[in-house]
Design a protein around this motif. Structure first.
Motif, PDB file in Angstrom:
ATOM      1  N   SER A   1       0.588  -1.193  -0.161  1.00  0.00           N
ATOM      2  CA  SER A   1      -0.058   0.058   0.243  1.00  0.00           C
ATOM      3  C   SER A   1       0.813   1.266  -0.079  1.00  0.00           C
ATOM      4  O   SER A   1       0.267   2.222  -0.245  1.00  0.00           O
ATOM      5  CB  SER A   1      -0.954   0.107   1.211  1.00  0.00           C
ATOM      6  N   ILE A   2       2.247   1.055   0.358  1.00  0.00           N
ATOM      7  CA  ILE A   2       2.987   2.174   0.102  1.00  0.00           C
ATOM      8  C   ILE A   2       3.779   2.309  -1.280  1.00  0.00           C
ATOM      9  O   ILE A   2       4.252   1.463  -1.710  1.00  0.00           O
ATOM     10  CB  ILE A   2       4.147   1.916   1.192  1.00  0.00           C
ATOM     11  N   GLY A   3       3.527   3.627  -1.815  1.00  0.00           N
ATOM     12  CA  GLY A   3       3.950   3.993  -3.036  1.00  0.00           C
ATOM     13  C   GLY A   3       5.488   4.416  -3.053  1.00  0.00           C
ATOM     14  O   GLY A   3       6.234   4.482  -3.912  1.00  0.00           O
ATOM     15  N   ASP A   4       5.929   4.740  -1.958  1.00  0.00           N
ATOM     16  CA  ASP A   4       7.197   5.481  -1.786  1.00  0.00           C
ATOM     17  C   ASP A   4       8.183   4.208  -1.272  1.00  0.00           C
ATOM     18  O   ASP A   4       7.996   3.561  -0.624  1.00  0.00           O
ATOM     19  CB  ASP A   4       7.199   6.169  -0.759  1.00  0.00           C
ATOM     20  N   GLN A   5       9.442   4.323  -2.123  1.00  0.00           N
ATOM     21  CA  GLN A   5      10.391   3.364  -1.713  1.00  0.00           C
ATOM     22  C   GLN A   5      11.992   4.028  -1.490  1.00  0.00           C
ATOM     23  O   GLN A   5      11.866   5.089  -2.020  1.00  0.00           O
ATOM     24  CB  GLN A   5      10.707   2.276  -3.012  1.00  0.00           C
ATOM     25  N   ASP A   6      12.520   3.211  -0.785  1.00  0.00           N
ATOM     26  CA  ASP A   6      13.689   3.893  -0.219  1.00  0.00           C
ATOM     27  C   ASP A   6      14.716   2.695  -0.635  1.00  0.00           C
ATOM     28  O   ASP A   6      14.965   1.771   0.218  1.00  0.00           O
ATOM     29  CB  ASP A   6      13.897   4.039   1.159  1.00  0.00           C
ATOM     30  N   GLY A   7      15.239   2.465  -1.980  1.00  0.00           N
ATOM     31  CA  GLY A   7      15.990   1.159  -2.316  1.00  0.00           C
ATOM     32  C   GLY A   7      15.012   0.118  -2.155  1.00  0.00           C
ATOM     33  O   GLY A   7      13.967   0.135  -2.721  1.00  0.00           O
ATOM     34  N   PRO A   8      15.257  -1.079  -1.673  1.00  0.00           N
ATOM     35  CA  PRO A   8      14.594  -2.157  -1.670  1.00  0.00           C
ATOM     36  C   PRO A   8      13.410  -2.018  -0.416  1.00  0.00           C
ATOM     37  O   PRO A   8      12.684  -2.901  -0.236  1.00  0.00           O
ATOM     38  CB  PRO A   8      15.452  -3.329  -1.225  1.00  0.00           C
ATOM     39  N   ASN A   9      13.500  -0.818   0.282  1.00  0.00           N
ATOM     40  CA  ASN A   9      12.543  -0.843   1.515  1.00  0.00           C
ATOM     41  C   ASN A   9      11.576   0.127   1.129  1.00  0.00           C
ATOM     42  O   ASN A   9      11.546   1.119   0.196  1.00  0.00           O
ATOM     43  CB  ASN A   9      13.490  -0.094   2.553  1.00  0.00           C
ATOM     44  N   SER A  10      10.457   0.044   1.908  1.00  0.00           N
ATOM     45  CA  SER A  10       9.260   0.939   1.879  1.00  0.00           C
ATOM     46  C   SER A  10       9.651   2.066   2.669  1.00  0.00           C
ATOM     47  O   SER A  10      10.585   2.068   3.709  1.00  0.00           O
ATOM     48  CB  SER A  10       7.975   0.389   2.351  1.00  0.00           C
ATOM     49  N   ARG A  11       9.163   3.294   2.580  1.00  0.00           N
ATOM     50  CA  ARG A  11       9.197   4.498   3.064  1.00  0.00           C
ATOM     51  C   ARG A  11       8.117   4.984   3.575  1.00  0.00           C
ATOM     52  O   ARG A  11       7.025   5.036   2.701  1.00  0.00           O
ATOM     53  CB  ARG A  11      10.104   5.625   2.349  1.00  0.00           C
ATOM     54  N   LEU A  12       7.830   5.489   4.910  1.00  0.00           N
ATOM     55  CA  LEU A  12       6.838   6.152   5.348  1.00  0.00           C
ATOM     56  C   LEU A  12       7.199   7.529   5.752  1.00  0.00           C
ATOM     57  O   LEU A  12       8.301   7.806   6.342  1.00  0.00           O
ATOM     58  CB  LEU A  12       6.071   5.286   6.393  1.00  0.00           C
TER      59      LEU A  12
END
Length: 91
Positions: free
Chosen positions: A78-89
């Protein structure tokens, strides 16, 4: 899925997953818990989903992933933002 509850000095983020996908225990790991597996394990709620709530500073950004049994790492769909291989919130 994430549920956000803003407070005066922080934001409560509740990480929510279905009851059985993936099967077995799941924890959320991220920069807010030094990427320690098991620090925030999701627990079953009355509605059948699994969840854990983490308090984070207001107006901050954090990277995270889920870790399931069998060393299965995955992101929050449900998270569109990524930080490399990770989700970003963002709180």
């Amino acid at each position: 899925m994430l549920e956000r509850t803003p407070r005066t000095d922080r934001t409560e983020i509740t990480f929510v997953l279905p009851a059985d996908a993936p099967p077995g225990p799941v924890s959320v790991v991220g920069d807010f818990n030094d990427w320690r597996p098991g620090a925030h394990t999701l627990r079953t709620r009355e509605d059948g989903t699994r969840a854990v709530t983490v308090e984070l500073p207001k107006e901050s950004t954090h990277s995270f992933r889920y870790l399931a049994a069998g060393d299965y790492w995955f992101n929050d769909g449900s998270i569109g933002d990524q930080d490399g291989p990770n989700s970003r919130l963002h709180t």
